[in-house]
Motif scaffolding. Structure first.
Motif, PDB file in Angstrom:
ATOM      1  N   HIS A  92       0.957  -1.353   0.280  1.00  0.00           N
ATOM      2  CA  HIS A  92      -0.186  -0.452   0.154  1.00  0.00           C
ATOM      3  C   HIS A  92       1.099   1.285   0.212  1.00  0.00           C
ATOM      4  O   HIS A  92       0.436   1.991   0.941  1.00  0.00           O
TER       5      HIS A  92
ATOM      6  N   HIS B 211      -8.598  -2.422   7.762  1.00  0.00           N
ATOM      7  CA  HIS B 211      -7.339  -3.232   7.207  1.00  0.00           C
ATOM      8  C   HIS B 211      -6.245  -2.308   6.724  1.00  0.00           C
ATOM      9  O   HIS B 211      -6.272  -1.715   7.166  1.00  0.00           O
TER      10      HIS B 211
ATOM     11  N   ALA C  17      -3.794  -1.131   5.496  1.00  0.00           N
ATOM     12  CA  ALA C  17      -3.988  -0.071   4.370  1.00  0.00           C
ATOM     13  C   ALA C  17      -2.749   0.762   4.463  1.00  0.00           C
ATOM     14  O   ALA C  17      -2.371   1.379   3.792  1.00  0.00           O
TER      15      ALA C  17
ATOM     16  N   GLU D 142      -8.308   2.829  -2.364  1.00  0.00           N
ATOM     17  CA  GLU D 142      -7.997   1.797  -3.998  1.00  0.00           C
ATOM     18  C   GLU D 142      -9.259   2.134  -4.379  1.00  0.00           C
ATOM     19  O   GLU D 142      -9.484   0.852  -5.524  1.00  0.00           O
TER      20      GLU D 142
END
Ligand SMILES: [Zn+2]
Length: 313
Positions: free
Chosen positions: A149, A213, A215, A287
């Protein structure tokens, strides 16, 4: 009947001839018919939103950019349709991050691709909870050994802009200077954004961010924050053991906000927030395409972080 057969035969010859000449043209120098639009612009495929934004900034009007992941689609588990595989094969260049989308990693042509992860210093993949994803090898995160990421650190994105400029300049020499100029301008804008983050996150009551999450490792790395991801993979439900582990940590560190994201159900984060007496707020891992663009969405993230972590700028 006879005339019918001969007409078919003639068509067959025509088709064969057309294929032959197309092959001959395609073998030419530089940007050939393959991977170029009718007006000769190189076709560049960008794997998901932040890379699409970056490629549009650096490529400008000299390239035709196609995004591979549609808006609103969670990119990690993207499956490629026939059209997308064709787009990838025909593209003059594919811009991607190895480790984000296994389907793209498998389909890209190494000769005609730019892996942004090769442009920056990577950090290890979320070590926090390896036990969660044992046996989930189809997911990209743990295949490459680093956290993919990287776009959530504007300073690394500035580095990627410069290297992408060089790559485009090499692929399309006629517009080399324009690619380099736009890359420098984009890198400068990203450096300004990086400075805003550094300044805005210098003095904070808390430096721990609990995220839906995992990221935000690069953001945490760059601005000296600590990320606690509830899950590694946005598609995975955390185990009860993981949840109580995160709850314990959140309480110990006085966390007041649990971060959620647009493409992941906020349910788990809400349950956790309830349990530790915290609020929830949306932190965008970018994302997928935000309502604004990369820079404005990152500025929104900065504001959200400043409020949640009690930062005084
Ligand atoms: Zn992710």
């Amino acid at each position: 009947m006879m005339s019918g057969f001969s007409r078919l035969g003639a068509l067959g010859l025509l088709t064969a001839g057309a294929l032959l000449s197309a092959t001959a043209c395609g073998g030419g120098s530089g940007v050939s018919e393959v991977g170029a639009t009718s007006d000769g612009k190189p076709e560049v495929v960008a794997a998901f939103y932040p890379l699409q934004w970056l490629t549009e900034q650096v490529g400008g009007s000299d390239v035709q950019v196609t995004g591979l992941t549609a808006p609103g689609v969670e990119p990690h588990d993207l499956e490629l349709g026939i059209q997308q595989v064709t787009d990838l094969q025909n593209a003059a260049l594919t811009v991607y991050v190895k480790g984000v989308q296994p389907a793209v990693d498998d389909a890209v042509d190494q000769e005609k691709s730019f892996d942004a992860a090769t442009a920056v210093t990577t950090i290890p993949a979320g070590e926090g909870h390896e036990h969660e994803h044992e046996g989930e090898e189809e997911h990209g995160h743990d295949e490459v050994g680093y956290d993919p990421h990287l776009w959530l650190d504007p300073s690394r994105m500035a580095t990627v802009a410069g290297k992408l400029g060089e790559r485009l300049a090499a692929a399309d020499a006629a517009h080399a200077q324009a690619y380099r100029d736009r890359a420098a301008k984009t890198a400068a804008a990203l450096t300004t954004l990086d400075q805003e983050f550094t300044k805005g996150l210098t003095t904070c009551r808390s430096r721990t961010m609990v995220t839906a999450h995992e990221a935000f490792g690069y953001l945490a790395d760059r601005y000296k924050l600590k990320q606690v991801g509830i899950t590694l993979d946005p598609e995975t439900e955390p185990s009860p053991a993981r949840l109580s582990e995160v709850a314990k940590l959140a309480r110990a560190e006085g966390v007041t906000t649990i971060f959620t994201e647009a493409l992941v159900s906020p349910k788990v984060a809400e349950v956790l927030a309830n349990e530790v007496g915290a609020k929830t707020a949306v932190l965008d891992p970018l994302e997928s395409k935000p309502s604004g663009d990369y820079v404005s969405a990152m500025r929104d993230n900065l504001k959200t972080l400043q409020t949640a972590l009690g930062c005084t700028a």
